[in-house]
Design a protein around this motif. Structure first.
Motif, PDB file in Angstrom:
ATOM      1  N   ASP A 432       0.833  -1.200   0.000  1.00  0.00           N
ATOM      2  CA  ASP A 432       0.000   0.000   0.000  1.00  0.00           C
ATOM      3  C   ASP A 432       0.875   1.261   0.000  1.00  0.00           C
ATOM      4  O   ASP A 432       0.568   2.241  -0.691  1.00  0.00           O
ATOM      5  CB  ASP A 432      -0.917   0.004   1.221  1.00  0.00           C
ATOM      6  N   ALA A 433       1.947   1.226   0.777  1.00  0.00           N
ATOM      7  CA  ALA A 433       2.852   2.378   0.822  1.00  0.00           C
ATOM      8  C   ALA A 433       3.559   2.565  -0.514  1.00  0.00           C
ATOM      9  O   ALA A 433       3.782   3.698  -0.969  1.00  0.00           O
ATOM     10  CB  ALA A 433       3.866   2.211   1.947  1.00  0.00           C
ATOM     11  N   LEU A 434       3.920   1.460  -1.168  1.00  0.00           N
ATOM     12  CA  LEU A 434       4.518   1.563  -2.499  1.00  0.00           C
ATOM     13  C   LEU A 434       3.536   2.176  -3.496  1.00  0.00           C
ATOM     14  O   LEU A 434       3.908   3.023  -4.316  1.00  0.00           O
ATOM     15  CB  LEU A 434       4.955   0.185  -2.988  1.00  0.00           C
ATOM     16  N   ASN A 435       2.268   1.751  -3.419  1.00  0.00           N
ATOM     17  CA  ASN A 435       1.256   2.329  -4.298  1.00  0.00           C
ATOM     18  C   ASN A 435       1.134   3.833  -4.087  1.00  0.00           C
ATOM     19  O   ASN A 435       0.903   4.586  -5.045  1.00  0.00           O
ATOM     20  CB  ASN A 435      -0.100   1.664  -4.052  1.00  0.00           C
ATOM     21  N   GLY A 436       1.283   4.268  -2.841  1.00  0.00           N
ATOM     22  CA  GLY A 436       1.212   5.688  -2.552  1.00  0.00           C
ATOM     23  C   GLY A 436       2.420   6.456  -3.031  1.00  0.00           C
ATOM     24  O   GLY A 436       2.345   7.675  -3.247  1.00  0.00           O
ATOM     25  N   ALA A 437       3.543   5.757  -3.196  1.00  0.00           N
ATOM     26  CA  ALA A 437       4.788   6.427  -3.595  1.00  0.00           C
ATOM     27  C   ALA A 437       4.985   6.461  -5.103  1.00  0.00           C
ATOM     28  O   ALA A 437       5.570   7.403  -5.638  1.00  0.00           O
ATOM     29  CB  ALA A 437       5.988   5.733  -2.944  1.00  0.00           C
ATOM     30  N   ILE A 438       4.520   5.433  -5.804  1.00  0.00           N
ATOM     31  CA  ILE A 438       4.812   5.289  -7.227  1.00  0.00           C
ATOM     32  C   ILE A 438       3.865   6.152  -8.054  1.00  0.00           C
ATOM     33  O   ILE A 438       2.651   5.951  -8.044  1.00  0.00           O
ATOM     34  CB  ILE A 438       4.702   3.824  -7.669  1.00  0.00           C
TER      35      ILE A 438
END
Length: 450
Positions: A432-438
């Protein structure tokens, strides 16, 4: 001087411990194996009239169906409020026998757009003596204000500074260039793109002339010589911001191999709003400068998310050495091979991501919790997930396991292999954090777990 790269705030002892172990392993590997080339792909020698040669298989297997899924990142808001003038700064370390011609052509791709009334483009290029002989075979470093012309074989922009020989792996050289650019070409938003070989979290940007051993107190420098190490990049960017008064760069791009690491983005997040980098090695032709700069010149109100997405979306497929017939023939060494065919071959192993750097603290926190959850399960399952996770080219040689893996793919596989609810929950938080960053990403068919 700290040996470890700087981060985006306090990190837990778990992540610090992981980084220390990585640093020690890297030092041992470099000492035993020597620093390898970062593996920039030299495609120009391939015969595109025949199917591509079989790539040497990586020590991986097709990952099984993951227990948790990485969703699609939300679309960026591309239009920013406030001023819409830009200064784009190109730090081109072409003092390298392999990459000199490629970076020279990148510069000429930039010239196909050139500066506008809203977008200033400036460059510092340091060339290699005894490599590519084009454009008068000049050597040393020059600064340019980039103006429009269509010639891909000769630089026609104005030389605004002839520096002689400089060390592009010295952080102070970067400081001097950017502070000069900001003083002479002030703008509302600043983008900095650094081009050369990359090694991942250690850094990159070597320069053999003038020869320098670098800071010998740095263990990696003692093993592989002078580079622009990650902590030195951190210090240079901090000095630039303190000297110029820039709050943050709108975007920092690393047109180099293997630089899309958490450690790298943690450094950049202190200095920039958005970052662009590749997990895997890059083909020799690099980014599609003409195409993404054309988008910026036509829409200077875009922000770093929009520019970063343009860099990712145009990568390879819109490069002038693909779409320009004459440039493509020169690139592949023959008249055979269509643009579509060459694009397919080059795209098969690529990776490139644009990242919202303000999301890094949340990603760090999620990785910390994920590491804690992994401590409480069978480590054989963790090791299995690590061995199956998508790997990338190792700078430490083929005699050791791949040193760089995809974080999201590892989180997916760790949840599947451990079958532990705490790991699954923590792994999903990482995704989820990766989705928010990418902001945007692309990966080729040979990198399914990227």
């Amino acid at each position: 001087m700290p040996i470890l790269p700087g981060g985006g705030g306090p990190m837990s002892m778990v992540v610090i411990g992981v980084i220390v172990v990585l640093a020690l392993c890297a030092f041992v590997a470099f000492s035993l194996l020597g620093g390898g080339n970062d593996g920039d792909t030299d495609i120009a020698q391939q015969d595109f009239s025949q199917p591509a040669a079989t790539e040497k298989p990586l020590p991986t297997r097709v990952p099984p169906t993951p227990a948790i899924a990485l969703g699609q990142p939300s679309q960026p808001t591309n239009v920013t409020s406030g001023g819409d003038t830009w200064t784009v700064m190109l730090y081109q370390d072409a003092d390298d026998k392999i990459l000199e011609e490629d970076l020279f052509i990148d510069f000429n791709e930039v010239e196909r757009i050139g500066s506008s009334n809203k977008v200033n483009i400036v460059a510092q290029m340091d060339r290699y003596k005894g490599g590519f002989s084009g454009d008068g075979n000049w050597t040393g470093a020059r600064r340019y204000y980039v103006t429009q012309d269509n010639d891909l074989e000769r630089i026609n922009s104005q030389v605004v500074g002839d520096l002689g020989e400089v060390n592009m792996s010295d952080g102070q050289t970067l400081v001097d260039f950017v502070t000069w650019a900001v003083a002479n070409y002030p703008a509302d938003k600043y983008a900095l793109i650094l081009s050369d070989h990359g090694m991942g979290w250690p850094g990159g940007w070597s320069d053999p002339d003038p020869r320098s051993s670098g800071d010998r107190s740095i263990p990696l420098a003692a093993a592989i010589g002078d580079q622009l190490y990650l902590m030195e990049l951190d210090q240079a960017l901090g000095e630039i911001r303190a000297t110029t008064g820039i709050d943050k760069f709108e975007l920092i791009g690393l047109d180099a191999c293997l630089m899309s690491h958490m450690e790298v983005f943690n450094v950049l997040q202190q200095h920039a709003r958005y970052g662009v980098a590749s997990q895997e090695t890059e083909p020799a032709l690099g980014w599609a400068y003409t195409s993404f700069l054309n988008q910026l010149v036509n829409n200077p109100s875009m922000n770093g998310a929009g520019l970063g997405a343009a860099v990712v979306d145009t990568y390879i497929r819109d490069d002038q050495r693909i779409v320009d017939d004459r440039a493509r023939q020169r690139f592949v060494g023959s008249s055979s091979g269509s643009a579509a065919q060459i694009t397919r071959q080059l795209e098969s192993s690529i990776t490139l991501s644009a990242v919202d750097l303000s999301a890094m603290p949340e990603l760090n926190a999620a990785v910390n919790q994920f590491a804690l959850a992994l401590q409480g399960v069978d480590q054989r399952a963790v090791a299995k997930a690590r061995s199956y996770a998508q790997p990338f080219t190792s700078i430490f040689g083929s005699d050791v396991p791949p040193s760089y893996i995809d974080l999201g793919n590892f989180a997916q596989l760790a949840a599947q292999e451990t079958r532990n609810p705490a790991v699954t929950q923590a792994g999903q938080a990482v995704l989820d954090a990766l989705n928010g960053a990418i902001v945007a990403e692309r990966h080729g068919s040979k990198k399914p777990g990227a």
